[in-house]
Design an enzyme around this catalytic site. Structure first.
Site, mmCIF file in Angstrom:
data_model
loop_
_atom_site.group_PDB
_atom_site.id
_atom_site.type_symbol
_atom_site.label_atom_id
_atom_site.label_comp_id
_atom_site.label_asym_id
_atom_site.label_seq_id
_atom_site.Cartn_x
_atom_site.Cartn_y
_atom_site.Cartn_z
ATOM 1 N N GLU A 110 1.418 -1.545 -0.026
ATOM 2 C CA GLU A 110 0.074 0.034 0.629
ATOM 3 C C GLU A 110 0.765 1.208 0.083
ATOM 4 O O GLU A 110 2.061 1.456 0.322
ATOM 5 C CB GLU A 110 -0.651 -0.387 1.553
ATOM 6 N N ARG A 130 -6.774 1.142 13.248
ATOM 7 C CA ARG A 130 -5.576 1.414 13.051
ATOM 8 C C ARG A 130 -5.830 2.551 12.242
ATOM 9 O O ARG A 130 -6.546 2.782 10.263
ATOM 10 C CB ARG A 130 -5.070 0.287 12.239
ATOM 11 N N ASN A 174 -4.927 4.240 7.771
ATOM 12 C CA ASN A 174 -5.099 3.648 6.694
ATOM 13 C C ASN A 174 -4.504 4.232 6.098
ATOM 14 O O ASN A 174 -3.309 5.178 6.416
ATOM 15 C CB ASN A 174 -6.461 2.634 6.426
ATOM 16 N N GLU A 203 -12.113 -4.636 12.001
ATOM 17 C CA GLU A 203 -12.784 -5.801 11.509
ATOM 18 C C GLU A 203 -14.186 -4.323 10.716
ATOM 19 O O GLU A 203 -14.590 -5.545 10.377
ATOM 20 C CB GLU A 203 -13.699 -5.819 13.325
ATOM 21 N N ASN A 240 -9.540 6.412 2.881
ATOM 22 C CA ASN A 240 -8.212 5.793 1.510
ATOM 23 C C ASN A 240 -8.006 6.960 1.065
ATOM 24 O O ASN A 240 -7.423 7.938 1.130
ATOM 25 C CB ASN A 240 -8.887 4.875 0.913
ATOM 26 N N ASP A 254 -10.061 2.045 -3.837
ATOM 27 C CA ASP A 254 -8.913 2.522 -2.649
ATOM 28 C C ASP A 254 -8.390 3.583 -2.874
ATOM 29 O O ASP A 254 -8.315 4.926 -2.753
ATOM 30 C CB ASP A 254 -8.270 1.208 -2.966
HETATM 31 CA CA CA Z 1 -5.935 1.904 0.848
#
Ligand code: CA
Length: 306
Positions: free
Chosen positions: A30, A113, A115, A133, A161, A211
């Site tokens: 990523e 967390r 991202n 989750e 994202n 994403d």
């Molecule tokens: Ca991502």
């Protein structure tokens, strides 16, 4: 050339093929950014808790293990790497390997967390969180400034994202993956404030989920498609799909421009959700890919330290 079903049949869609440049077998690669000075890609493997720097000219990949999931990394003006992990922000000195823990905006949410995260053109870090989750609305998008302050800018995000800024610095683009939209905000470059959120692109169902993303010098957005086998190029002023980069990997996570004159699109992918059969069908899943897409991108901004 091919026409994408469901879109304007009068405008042919350009397609490109990406090739694997590093068969790194990442679980969830990523957050690529281009390091102009080193001509290298800085990226993370979220699930393995690794920060890496890959040099396309030599195929060398340097790696630092962080003892937590790490969702994003950016370079700082002082030469360090600033990352967002499961325990908050952290700084890595790539020379010594020393890791320093910084603020955690969500100490009360241990399942969350960081991202995706990226710097705006003024050098502030924008980084979002999500629940491991994938609990709906559990995440937020934060703005981290050079004074070391963290401010929550968007609430009730599910999977924070892609981020990108228009070249005039007046628009910020943002993706909350399950919405299947790319949203735009009016962006105040001086104050770093955002307003007037609206949808500008809807990702068709058969193209997967949006994403990570980046922007090119023509103001078009390149959106990595999770479960969509590629990266799409969209015009945010019309919502029109213009091109697609095809990959032999189903889950494509993020992209950035780099290389000589920023003519190469570098792309990260994931192998996390593949079973044994899937690994056989997609042996390069988790690799880094590259494609020449006939348009230049923009440099990756660095975090401006005080
Ligand atoms: Ca991502």
């Amino acid at each position: 050339l091919q026409v994408f079903p469901g879109h304007s049949r009068t405008s042919p869609m350009q397609t490109y093929q990406a090739s694997c440049i590093f068969d790194g077998k990442a679980t969830l690669a990523e957050g690529p950014g281009w390091d102009e000075e080193r001509q290298a890609i800085v990226w993370v493997d979220i699930e393995k808790g690794k920060i890496s720097r890959f040099y396309p000219s030599t195929h060398r990949n340097e790696t630092w293990a962080i003892s937590q999931k790490v969702g994003c990394v950016v370079r700082t003006s002082g030469g360090d790497l600033l990352a967002g992990g499961q325990e908050g922000l952290l700084k890595l000195n790539p020379e010594s390997g020393e890791v320093t823990s910084l603020q955690n905006p969500e100490p009360d949410l241990p399942v969350n967390r960081f991202n995706d995260g990226k710097c705006d053109p003024q050098g502030r870090l924008w980084a979002g969180t999500m629940s491991c989750e994938e609990e709906e609305g559990a995440g937020s998008l934060y703005r981290i400034t050079n004074e070391g302050s963290i401010k929550r800018m968007v609430e009730s995000v599910t999977i924070s994202n892609g981020l990108a800024w228009s070249q005039d610095g007046r628009t910020m683009y943002y993706i909350d993956t399950p919405t299947r939209h790319v949203d735009a905000f009016d962006f105040d470059p001086v104050e770093g404030e955002i307003s007037n959120r609206r949808h500008v692109i809807e990702i068709p169902k058969d193209m997967g989920y949006p994403d990570g993303m980046t922007i090119d010098a023509e103001g078009k957005l390149w959106v990595a498609l999770w479960a969509g086998w590629g990266v799409g190029r969209w015009d945010p002023s019309t919502g029109e799909l213009l091109a697609k980069v095809q990959l032999p990997v189903e889950c494509v996570t993020a992209c950035c421009f780099g290389g000589k004159d920023y003519h190469t699109l570098y792309i990260t992918t994931a192998s996390r959700d593949l079973d044994e059969e899937g690994h056989k069908e997609q042996p390069q899943a988790g690799g880094l890919f590259a494609a020449d897409v006939g348009v230049a991108g923009l440099p990756t901004p660095v975090f401006k330290e005080a």
